[in-house]
Write an enzyme that holds these catalytic residues in place. Structure first.
Site, PDB file in Angstrom:
ATOM      1  N   CYS A 145       0.881  -1.175   0.000  1.00  0.00           N
ATOM      2  CA  CYS A 145       0.000   0.000   0.000  1.00  0.00           C
ATOM      3  C   CYS A 145       0.914   1.218   0.000  1.00  0.00           C
ATOM      4  O   CYS A 145       1.318   1.678   1.055  1.00  0.00           O
ATOM      5  CB  CYS A 145      -0.884   0.027   1.235  1.00  0.00           C
ATOM      6  N   CYS A 164     -24.285  44.307  23.369  1.00  0.00           N
ATOM      7  CA  CYS A 164     -25.482  43.597  22.907  1.00  0.00           C
ATOM      8  C   CYS A 164     -25.982  44.223  21.600  1.00  0.00           C
ATOM      9  O   CYS A 164     -25.418  45.196  21.100  1.00  0.00           O
ATOM     10  CB  CYS A 164     -26.555  43.605  23.980  1.00  0.00           C
ATOM     11  N   CYS A 197     -26.683  47.820  21.972  1.00  0.00           N
ATOM     12  CA  CYS A 197     -25.433  48.595  21.977  1.00  0.00           C
ATOM     13  C   CYS A 197     -25.015  48.910  20.541  1.00  0.00           C
ATOM     14  O   CYS A 197     -24.609  50.022  20.219  1.00  0.00           O
ATOM     15  CB  CYS A 197     -24.301  47.811  22.634  1.00  0.00           C
TER      16      CYS A 197
HETATM   17 ZN    ZN Z   1     -26.270  46.688  25.252  1.00  0.00          ZN
END
Ligand code: ZN
Length: 540
Positions: free
Chosen positions: A82, A447, A450
Site C-alpha cells: 500500500c 449587545c 449597543c
Molecule cells: Zn447593550
C-alpha cells in the site's frame, strides 16, 4: 496517442528498471515482473498497470522477506504494497510512463520502510478495502462497551444486523428508509482495541474463529482475549450466533460468529468443545455507522459539534429555516442536547420563494413544520417546536439563544430579557446589502442594542454611505424588504459559523459582517463589540 502505443512506452520504461512484461491479468491489466531491493537482498516483485491509466499501478511482492511479521503496516493481502493513499495524488493521464515509474519508486521506498518497521503517517492503510462482508448498521451514541441491543432489518431477501444502544431512536431512523426491525436470535457485544486493523498477509479473508483469534492476536492480544471471552459467553446462552462489534482507532468493524447449533456435536470433553469453537464459521461485517456523533464530526475533525448543547432558535423564517437545517447537520439536538424552534407565524405562499420549507408546509405554523421537516432529515435529533410569541413564554434553561427573526425591536427586547445568557443575533441589512451576526456571551460584550445605538451615532456601520431602503409589496400583503433566498442562506451560514466558534470557545470576533452587494464597501472590519455604557438593554 493510442492506448497500445502508450503501453509500449510504459513497457520500454519499465524494462529500464528491470521489469519485463509477463502477461495480461484477468481484468486486463498489464503484468510485469522484476525485483525490489531491501535489507541487502532482492525480492521478486510484480507490477500491474491499468491499460487506461485511471488507477494507480498495483505492486506486490512475489517473495515474502522471511523475518517479516504476518501483519505489518502498508503490506496488504497477498503482499500487496500500500504505497499510495487513494485520491491523494492525481494521476497524470498524459504521462503514463513518468507516472508508472514514479509509483514504482514510491512503492520501493515504502518497501524499505516496511522492512525497517517504520510507519508512514501520511499513508493510512485502507483496511476497508480488504474487509468485504455483510452490512451491519450500528447506531451507538454512548461510549459504553459490552452488551448492546441487537435487531435485524430485512431488505428484500437480505438480512442485516442492526446494533443499537437506543432502539426507539434507531427505529425512527430506519422508518425513514421504510425499514422495520425484526428479531435476531443472536447476542451482540461491543469491544475496543488499541490496534488499527491490518489484514493478515497470507491467511485472508478469515473464515473461522481460529483464524479470527490468530489474526487478532497479531494485532492486539487483549482484544483477542476479550473476543474469545465474548464468544464463549454468548455460546453459553440460547443464542444461535454472536455479533461482535470492534471499535478500533481507525474504524469500527465487526464479525458474525455462527454457532451452528443445529448441527453442533453433543457437549463432551473441554478439548472437544474448544476444537468445535475454533471451527465455528465467521462472517466479516462491514459496519455502517448511523450515529449522530459520527455524521456531525466527520466533516470537522478535531472540532466540537453542537452535540449535547441546549439551543433555542427564535424565528423560523427565511434565515431561521436555513439556519436550523445547518445546526442539525452540525449535531444540534443530539447526545442529550436539544433544539427548540420558536415562532408564532404560519407559512404562507409569499414565503416560499425564500424559505427552507416548501409547499407541503403551507398554512401551518413555521416552527411546527420546520420541526417536522428536520425530524425526517435527522430522526435522531431532539427537536421541539414552540408555536408561540417568545415574549409571552418562559424559556427552559438553555446554553445559547439565537435570534434569527430580523426584527430590530424584538432583538432589543431579547437583549434585555436574556441579558445574562449567551445570545446570537443574526440579520440582513437592507435589501440584501449585507448580513451581520453579533454574539454576546459575557457581561463585557456589547449587545444588539449597543450596536444599534452605535450605528445611529455613525459608528460600526455596515457599509460606507447609506444603506438603501427598498420596499416592495402591494396592498394586500403589506410592504416587505425584497431580497432573494441566497441572502438568507448567507445570513444562516454566518450564524452557523459563529455558533461553531462559540461551541469551540472561540467567540471573537463577536461582530461579523459580510457585504454581499458589490456596489458597497465594508465600513467595519470584524471586531469584538464592547458593552456601551448606559445601554438600556444590557446595563443591569
Ligand atoms: Zn447593550
Amino acid at each position: 496517442m493510442p492506448a497500445d502505443e502508450l503501453i509500449a512506452d510504459v513497457t520500454d520504461g519499465l524494462r529500464g528498471r528491470g521489469f519485463d512484461f509477463k502477461a495480461r491479468s484477468r481484468d486486463g491489466w498489464f503484468v510485469y515482473h522484476g525485483t525490489l531491493d531491501g535489507a541487502g537482498s532482492t525480492f521478486a516483485c510484480e507490477l500491474q498497470v491499468d491499460p487506461n491509466f485511471s488507477e494507480y499501478p498495483r505492486v506486490r511482492l512475489l517473495e515474502r522477506p522471511p523475518d517479516l511479521p504476518l501483519v505489518v503496516p502498508h503490506l496488504g493481502v497477498d503482499c500487496e504494497i500500500c504505497y499510495i493513499a487513494r485520491g491523494t495524488v492525481v494521476l497524470d493521464i498524459f504521462d503514463p510512463v513518468g507516472q508508472t515509474l514514479a509509483c514504482l519508486d514510491r512503492a520501493s521506498e515504502v518497501f524499505q520502510e516496511i522492512l525497517a518497521g517504520e510507519l508512514r503517517n501520511d499513508l493510512e492503510d485502507e483496511f476497508y478495502a480488504y474487509w468485504a462482508g455483510i452490512f451491519c448498521l450500528v447506531d451507538i451514541s454512548s461510549a459504553r462497551l459490552g452488551q448492546q441491543v441487537l435487531k435485524a432489518v430485512k431488505n428484500g431477501s437480505d438480512l442485516y444486523p442492526v446494533v443499537t444502544d437506543d432502539l426507539p431512536r434507531t427505529q425512527a431512523k430506519l422508518k425513514q428508509l421504510g425499514w422495520t426491525t425484526v428479531d435476531c436470535p443472536a447476542v451482540t457485544y461491543r469491544v475496543k482495541t488499541s490496534a488499527k486493523p491490518r489484514p493478515h498477509n497470507i491467511r485472508w479473508p478469515i473464515k473461522n474463529v481460529q483464524q479470527l483469534l490468530e489474526w487478532q492476536g497479531l494485532l492486539d492480544m487483549q482484544c483477542r482475549k476479550k473476543l474469545l471471552e465474548r464468544i464463549q459467553q454468548a455460546r453459553a446462552t440460547s443464542a444461535t450466533s454472536v455479533v461482535l462489534i470492534i471499535e478500533s482507532p481507525l474504524m469500527t468493524y465487526g464479525v458474525w460468529v455462527n454457532f451452528c447449533k443445529n448441527s453442533a456435536p453433543q457437549p463432551g470433553a473441554r478439548g472437544k468443545r474448544m476444537a468445535s469453537l475454533f471451527a465455528l464459521p465467521v462472517i466479516p461485517l462491514e459496519v455502517i455507522r448511523l450515529d449522530e456523533k459520527y455524521m456531525a464530526e466527520r466533516n470537522q475533525p478535531g472540532r466540537k459539534t453542537l452535540a449535547g448543547k441546549r439551543l433555542v432558535l427564535v424565528g423560523c423564517g427565511t434565515i431561521g429555516g436555513y439556519l436550523a437545517d445547518l445546526l442539525v447537520k452540525a449535531g444540534a439536538g443530539t447526545c442529550g442536547g436539544s433544539l427548540d424552534l420558536v415562532d408564532l407565524d404560519g407559512l404562507k405562499p409569499q414565503n416560499l420563494g425564500r424559505h427552507r420549507l416548501g409547499f407541503s408546509g403551507l398554512f401551518n405554523n413555521k416552527a411546527v413544520v420546520l420541526k417536522r421537516e428536520l425530524d425526517t432529515l435527522a430522526p435522531g435529533a431532539n427537536i421541539a417546536a414552540t408555536p408561540q410569541d417568545v415574549r409571552e413564554i418562559e424559556l427552559d434553561a438553555f446554553d445559547l439563544l439565537i435570534d434569527a427573526t430580523g426584527e430590530e425591536s424584538l432583538g432589543h427586547w431579547l437583549a434585555r430579557r436574556y441579558r445574562h445568557a449567551a445570545l446570537l443575533t443574526v440579520w440582513i441589512e437592507g435589501p440584501g446589502t449585507a448580513v451581520r451576526g453579533l454574539m454576546r456571551t459575557n457581561e463585557k460584550g456589547g449587545c444588539f442594542r449597543c450596536l444599534c445605538d452605535a450605528n445611529r451615532a455613525g459608528l460600526l456601520t455596515v457599509v460606507e454611505g447609506e444603506i438603501p431602503k427598498l420596499l416592495a409589496g402591494d396592498g394586500c400583503e403589506g410592504l416587505y424588504v425584497p431580497f432573494p433566498a441566497t441572502v438568507s442562506l448567507q445570513a444562516a451560514a454566518l450564524g452557523a459559523e459563529m455558533i461553531s466558534c462559540w461551541v469551540n470557545n472561540d467567540d471573537a470576533p463577536t461582530l461579523r459582517t459580510r457585504v454581499l452587494d458589490g456596489q458597497f464597501q465594508s465600513a467595519t472590519p470584524d471586531c469584538s463589540l464592547l458593552k456601551q455604557s448606559g445601554c438600556p438593554a444590557c446595563s443591569s
